[in-house]
Scaffold this active site. Structure first.
Site, short mmCIF file in Angstrom:
data_model
loop_
_atom_site.label_atom_id
_atom_site.label_comp_id
_atom_site.label_asym_id
_atom_site.label_seq_id
_atom_site.Cartn_x
_atom_site.Cartn_y
_atom_site.Cartn_z
N HIS A 190 32.09 51.33 48.17
CA HIS A 190 30.95 50.45 47.83
C HIS A 190 30.52 49.58 49.01
O HIS A 190 29.35 49.55 49.39
CB HIS A 190 31.35 49.54 46.66
CG HIS A 190 31.88 50.28 45.49
ND1 HIS A 190 31.08 50.90 44.57
CD2 HIS A 190 33.17 50.52 45.08
CE1 HIS A 190 31.82 51.47 43.64
NE2 HIS A 190 33.09 51.26 43.92
C1 BDR Z 1 33.37 46.04 44.34
O1 BDR Z 1 34.58 45.65 43.69
C2 BDR Z 1 35.62 45.64 44.60
O2 BDR Z 1 36.78 46.21 44.06
C3 BDR Z 1 35.15 46.39 45.83
O3 BDR Z 1 35.76 45.87 46.99
C4 BDR Z 1 33.67 46.17 45.82
O4 BDR Z 1 33.32 44.98 46.51
C5 BDR Z 1 32.87 47.30 43.68
O5 BDR Z 1 32.59 47.08 42.33
#
Ligand code: BDR
Ligand code: CA
Length: 302
Positions: free
Chosen positions: A230
């Site tokens: 992400h």
């Molecule tokens: C987000 O949640 C976290 O676990 C990841 O680092 C990212 O920023 C994705 O939903």
């Protein structure tokens, strides 16, 4: 050149985002701030320290921020990132000196002394950014843009059907940020779920140097629980915006409803032609260009 602050909770995909920024000549990383999120504050901060030591960048200011969300209890994402936040991949401890200040003050001081120049890149719950906006009401006038990972505009959440992790953990902070910012560029699950690790990323990284191989090891383990990188999408968007698609709209963060807690509601968009939206909602990316970009750039770190 984008002058950015990454506000982060490393986190495997945070680590990849930090590496991507450090490997990219289009980006000047003026600081990293940490905030409780994927794991607790001390651990995410120590992870960020170890990441900077790994890439030998003691020059990047690293500043510790808020230890818990504004109104809710800390949640974490150890199910995805592992108990240590970095998928259990051992990294040496850092002996770089500590920054003594607080992330909220670092954000305020950096933005206010570089008016209109700093892009904030939050890739974690928005607690630090919201508190900075409350502490310094002129902050919003002086930020260049906020380009963040969070939310899910036209798709389902990843913590609940309605909410993505970063907004779910501190929806009140997200609400404050969207209410106060003049403009937000939101990269939510609509686009970040196109950054699929299973498209061969780890094979490409494994053929390269030490840091690329560590990135591959972390990503392989993380992908067993979440196949999507992400956070690097935020940095890739700054580097190559032309490979992304977006719509303009406004975002309202739901904090009242139990079922919709942390939901990022698109209150209007170019789809229904309401004027003067203040968010760019990134909806898609050409992943055949994104994943090679990540692999190639991280390969340059050695
Ligand atoms: C987000 O949640 C976290 O676990 C990841 O680092 C990212 O920023 C994705 O939903
Ligand atoms: Ca993150």
């Amino acid at each position: 050149m984008h002058k950015i602050i990454i506000d982060s909770d490393p986190g495997v995909d945070d680590a990849v985002a930090i590496f991507l920024a450090l490997a990219s000549p289009e980006i000047e990383l003026v600081g990293i701030t940490t905030v409780a999120g994927n794991v607790g504050l001390d651990r995410v901060h120590n992870n960020a320290k170890r990441l900077l030591a790994l890439v030998k960048r003691p020059d990047i200011p690293l500043v510790k921020g808020c230890s818990h969300p504004i109104m809710t209890k800390c949640s974490n994402h150890t199910d995805v990132h592992g108990e240590d936040g970095l998928a259990g991949i051992p990294l040496p401890e850092s002996n770089y000196p500590e920054h003594s200040g607080h992330a909220v003050d670092f954000i305020i001081d950096t933005v206010m002394s570089n008016p209109g120049e700093i892009t904030l890149c939050p890739i974690a719950p928005l607690t630090n950014i919201a508190i900075a906006m409350i502490k310094e009401p002129r902050l919003a006038d002086n930020i260049k843009d906020i380009v963040l990972m969070g939310g899910a505009a036209f798709t389902q959440g990843n913590v609940t059907p309605a909410a993505e992790f970063n907004f779910y953990v501190d929806p009140h902070a997200a609400h404050i940020v969207f209410e106060n910012a003049h403009h937000v560029t939101m990269l939510g699950l609509d686009v970040t779920t196109k950054a699929d690790i299973r498209s061969g990323l780890c094979n490409s990284l494994e053929k390269q140097g030490h840091i690329a191989q560590i990135t591959a090891a972390m990503s392989r383990k993380y992908a067993e629980f979440d196949p999507f990188l992400h956070d690097p999408c935020v940095i890739a968007y700054l580097i190559q915006p032309e490979i992304f698609s977006s719509v303009e709209g406004n975002i309202y963060i739901e904090c009242g409803s139990k079922t919709l807690f942390g939901h990022s509601l698109v209150t209007n968009s170019t789809k229904n032609k309401v004027t003067k939206p203040k968010c760019t909602i990134v909806t898609d990316v050409d992943s055949s260009k994104l994943m090679p970009l990540i692999a190639e750039r991280i390969g340059t770190l050695g």
